[in-house]
Write a protein that holds these residues in place. Structure first.
Motif, PDB file in Angstrom:
ATOM      1  N   UNK A   3       3.743  -8.680   5.720  1.00 43.47           N
ATOM      2  CA  UNK A   3       3.432  -7.963   6.952  1.00 43.47           C
ATOM      3  C   UNK A   3       2.368  -8.757   7.699  1.00 43.47           C
ATOM      4  N   UNK A   4       2.153  -8.487   8.970  1.00 44.59           N
ATOM      5  CA  UNK A   4       1.140  -9.248   9.719  1.00 44.59           C
ATOM      6  C   UNK A   4      -0.249  -9.114   9.104  1.00 44.59           C
ATOM      7  N   UNK A   5      -0.989 -10.211   9.133  1.00 44.71           N
ATOM      8  CA  UNK A   5      -2.332 -10.217   8.552  1.00 44.71           C
ATOM      9  C   UNK A   5      -3.249  -9.199   9.225  1.00 44.71           C
ATOM     10  N   UNK A   6      -3.038  -8.957  10.509  1.00 39.71           N
ATOM     11  CA  UNK A   6      -3.898  -7.999  11.210  1.00 39.71           C
ATOM     12  C   UNK A   6      -3.562  -6.543  10.885  1.00 39.71           C
ATOM     13  N   UNK A   7      -2.575  -6.324  10.006  1.00 38.44           N
ATOM     14  CA  UNK A   7      -2.250  -4.957   9.578  1.00 38.44           C
ATOM     15  C   UNK A   7      -3.223  -4.446   8.527  1.00 38.44           C
ATOM     16  N   UNK A   8      -4.003  -5.347   7.945  1.00 39.70           N
ATOM     17  CA  UNK A   8      -4.922  -4.933   6.885  1.00 39.70           C
ATOM     18  C   UNK A   8      -6.370  -5.066   7.328  1.00 39.70           C
ATOM     19  N   UNK A   9      -7.230  -4.403   6.584  1.00 38.43           N
ATOM     20  CA  UNK A   9      -8.674  -4.528   6.776  1.00 38.43           C
ATOM     21  C   UNK A   9      -9.240  -5.266   5.573  1.00 38.43           C
ATOM     22  N   UNK A  10     -10.427  -5.816   5.750  1.00 32.46           N
ATOM     23  CA  UNK A  10     -11.059  -6.588   4.690  1.00 32.46           C
ATOM     24  C   UNK A  10     -12.497  -6.131   4.518  1.00 32.46           C
ATOM     25  N   UNK A  11     -12.902  -6.046   3.268  1.00 26.80           N
ATOM     26  CA  UNK A  11     -14.263  -5.633   2.937  1.00 26.80           C
ATOM     27  C   UNK A  11     -14.872  -6.663   1.993  1.00 26.80           C
ATOM     28  N   UNK A  12     -16.118  -7.033   2.237  1.00 21.80           N
ATOM     29  CA  UNK A  12     -16.861  -7.884   1.312  1.00 21.80           C
ATOM     30  C   UNK A  12     -18.188  -7.204   1.009  1.00 21.80           C
ATOM     31  N   UNK A  13     -18.758  -7.524  -0.134  1.00 20.92           N
ATOM     32  CA  UNK A  13     -20.058  -6.964  -0.493  1.00 20.92           C
ATOM     33  C   UNK A  13     -20.759  -7.917  -1.452  1.00 20.92           C
ATOM     34  N   UNK A  14     -21.967  -7.588  -1.826  1.00 20.06           N
ATOM     35  CA  UNK A  14     -22.772  -8.379  -2.750  1.00 20.06           C
ATOM     36  C   UNK A  14     -22.902  -9.818  -2.251  1.00 20.06           C
TER      37      UNK A  14
ATOM     38  N   UNK B 218      -3.589  -6.180  -7.048  1.00 20.52           N
ATOM     39  CA  UNK B 218      -3.713  -4.883  -7.701  1.00 20.52           C
ATOM     40  C   UNK B 218      -2.359  -4.545  -8.318  1.00 20.52           C
ATOM     41  N   UNK B 219      -2.240  -4.654  -9.632  1.00 20.64           N
ATOM     42  CA  UNK B 219      -0.972  -4.391 -10.317  1.00 20.64           C
ATOM     43  C   UNK B 219      -0.481  -2.967 -10.068  1.00 20.64           C
ATOM     44  N   UNK B 220      -1.382  -2.059  -9.762  1.00 20.78           N
ATOM     45  CA  UNK B 220      -0.986  -0.678  -9.465  1.00 20.78           C
ATOM     46  C   UNK B 220      -0.229  -0.572  -8.140  1.00 20.78           C
ATOM     47  N   UNK B 221      -0.318  -1.602  -7.295  1.00 21.37           N
ATOM     48  CA  UNK B 221       0.379  -1.596  -6.006  1.00 21.37           C
ATOM     49  C   UNK B 221       1.730  -2.305  -6.076  1.00 21.37           C
ATOM     50  N   UNK B 222       2.112  -2.783  -7.261  1.00 19.25           N
ATOM     51  CA  UNK B 222       3.384  -3.473  -7.422  1.00 19.25           C
ATOM     52  C   UNK B 222       4.485  -2.506  -7.845  1.00 19.25           C
ATOM     53  N   UNK B 223       5.693  -2.785  -7.400  1.00 21.66           N
ATOM     54  CA  UNK B 223       6.848  -1.951  -7.742  1.00 21.66           C
ATOM     55  C   UNK B 223       7.390  -2.319  -9.122  1.00 21.66           C
ATOM     56  N   UNK B 224       7.897  -1.323  -9.812  1.00 22.83           N
ATOM     57  CA  UNK B 224       8.628  -1.512 -11.078  1.00 22.83           C
ATOM     58  C   UNK B 224       7.836  -2.257 -12.140  1.00 22.83           C
ATOM     59  N   UNK B 225       6.570  -1.921 -12.267  1.00 23.60           N
ATOM     60  CA  UNK B 225       5.725  -2.524 -13.307  1.00 23.60           C
ATOM     61  C   UNK B 225       5.337  -1.430 -14.290  1.00 23.60           C
TER      62      UNK B 225
ATOM     63  N   UNK C 159       0.863  -1.173   0.000  1.00 24.63           N
ATOM     64  CA  UNK C 159       0.000   0.000   0.000  1.00 24.63           C
ATOM     65  C   UNK C 159       0.907   1.232   0.000  1.00 24.63           C
ATOM     66  N   UNK C 160       0.340   2.413   0.029  1.00 26.85           N
ATOM     67  CA  UNK C 160       1.119   3.644  -0.036  1.00 26.85           C
ATOM     68  C   UNK C 160       2.033   3.833   1.169  1.00 26.85           C
ATOM     69  N   UNK C 161       1.530   3.534   2.353  1.00 25.00           N
ATOM     70  CA  UNK C 161       2.321   3.761   3.569  1.00 25.00           C
ATOM     71  C   UNK C 161       3.210   2.580   3.938  1.00 25.00           C
ATOM     72  N   UNK C 162       3.026   1.419   3.285  1.00 24.13           N
ATOM     73  CA  UNK C 162       3.854   0.242   3.542  1.00 24.13           C
ATOM     74  C   UNK C 162       3.362  -0.658   4.654  1.00 24.13           C
TER      75      UNK C 162
ATOM     76  N   UNK D 137      -4.853   2.391   7.149  1.00 23.62           N
ATOM     77  CA  UNK D 137      -4.205   3.689   7.366  1.00 23.62           C
ATOM     78  C   UNK D 137      -4.260   4.576   6.119  1.00 23.62           C
ATOM     79  N   UNK D 138      -3.784   4.045   4.979  1.00 16.01           N
ATOM     80  CA  UNK D 138      -3.733   4.880   3.764  1.00 16.01           C
ATOM     81  C   UNK D 138      -4.866   4.566   2.784  1.00 16.01           C
ATOM     82  N   UNK D 139      -5.570   3.454   2.986  1.00 17.91           N
ATOM     83  CA  UNK D 139      -6.740   3.123   2.182  1.00 17.91           C
ATOM     84  C   UNK D 139      -6.478   2.400   0.872  1.00 17.91           C
ATOM     85  N   UNK D 140      -5.227   2.106   0.558  1.00 15.83           N
ATOM     86  CA  UNK D 140      -4.916   1.482  -0.732  1.00 15.83           C
ATOM     87  C   UNK D 140      -5.275  -0.006  -0.729  1.00 15.83           C
ATOM     88  N   UNK D 141      -5.976  -0.428  -1.789  1.00 18.01           N
ATOM     89  CA  UNK D 141      -6.344  -1.825  -2.000  1.00 18.01           C
ATOM     90  C   UNK D 141      -5.128  -2.543  -2.578  1.00 18.01           C
ATOM     91  N   UNK D 142      -4.643  -3.570  -1.896  1.00 13.43           N
ATOM     92  CA  UNK D 142      -3.452  -4.290  -2.339  1.00 13.43           C
ATOM     93  C   UNK D 142      -3.815  -5.573  -3.090  1.00 13.43           C
TER      94      UNK D 142
END
Length: 115
Positions: free
Chosen positions: A50-61, A93-100, A7-10, A72-77
């Motif tokens: 990173x630890x699994x509890x560092x992220x949040x999870x959302x489901x819908x539909x 999310x390919x947009x979250x990968x380095x050097x692509x 994500x943006x903040x790491x 923290x920064x809201x980026x979907x990884x």
């Protein structure tokens, strides 16, 4: 090839092994808003650095895809789900990968809005 991403903040970091050539752009209510370019890989090809509890999870539909993002920064990884055969998959999310070079990737459009 091995890819690093975060994500943006790491706070949420991943490593993915695979051949990144094609991504999917979905127009469903969630994907259109977040702007992710999904690279589908077997879940076993993704390692959470990173630890699994560092992220949040959302489901819908239908609540079958777990959309993981940084609280923290809201980026979907990445997201997790299963393919039609029941195999565990990750949608990175390919947009979250380095050097692509995103411009070099083939983008397949998916009409998730109609599903």
């Amino acid at each position: 090839m091995n890819y690093q991403g975060s994500c943006h903040c790491g706070r949420v970091a991943i490593e993915v092994e695979g051949d990144l050539q094609q991504v999917m752009s979905c127009n469903c209510s969630m994907c259109q808003r977040k702007g992710a370019l999904h690279w589908f890989v077997p879940r076993s090809a993704l390692t959470l650095k990173t630890p699994e509890d560092a992220m949040s999870t959302y489901t819908f539909n239908k609540h079958v895809i777990k959309h993981h993002f940084c609280p923290a920064c809201g980026i979907h990884v990445y997201g997790e789900g299963t393919d039609p055969k029941g195999n565990a998959m990750a949608a990175v999310n390919a947009r979250a990968l380095e050097n692509v070079d995103l411009e070099a990737l083939q983008v397949q459009k998916y009409d998730g809005r109609s599903k």
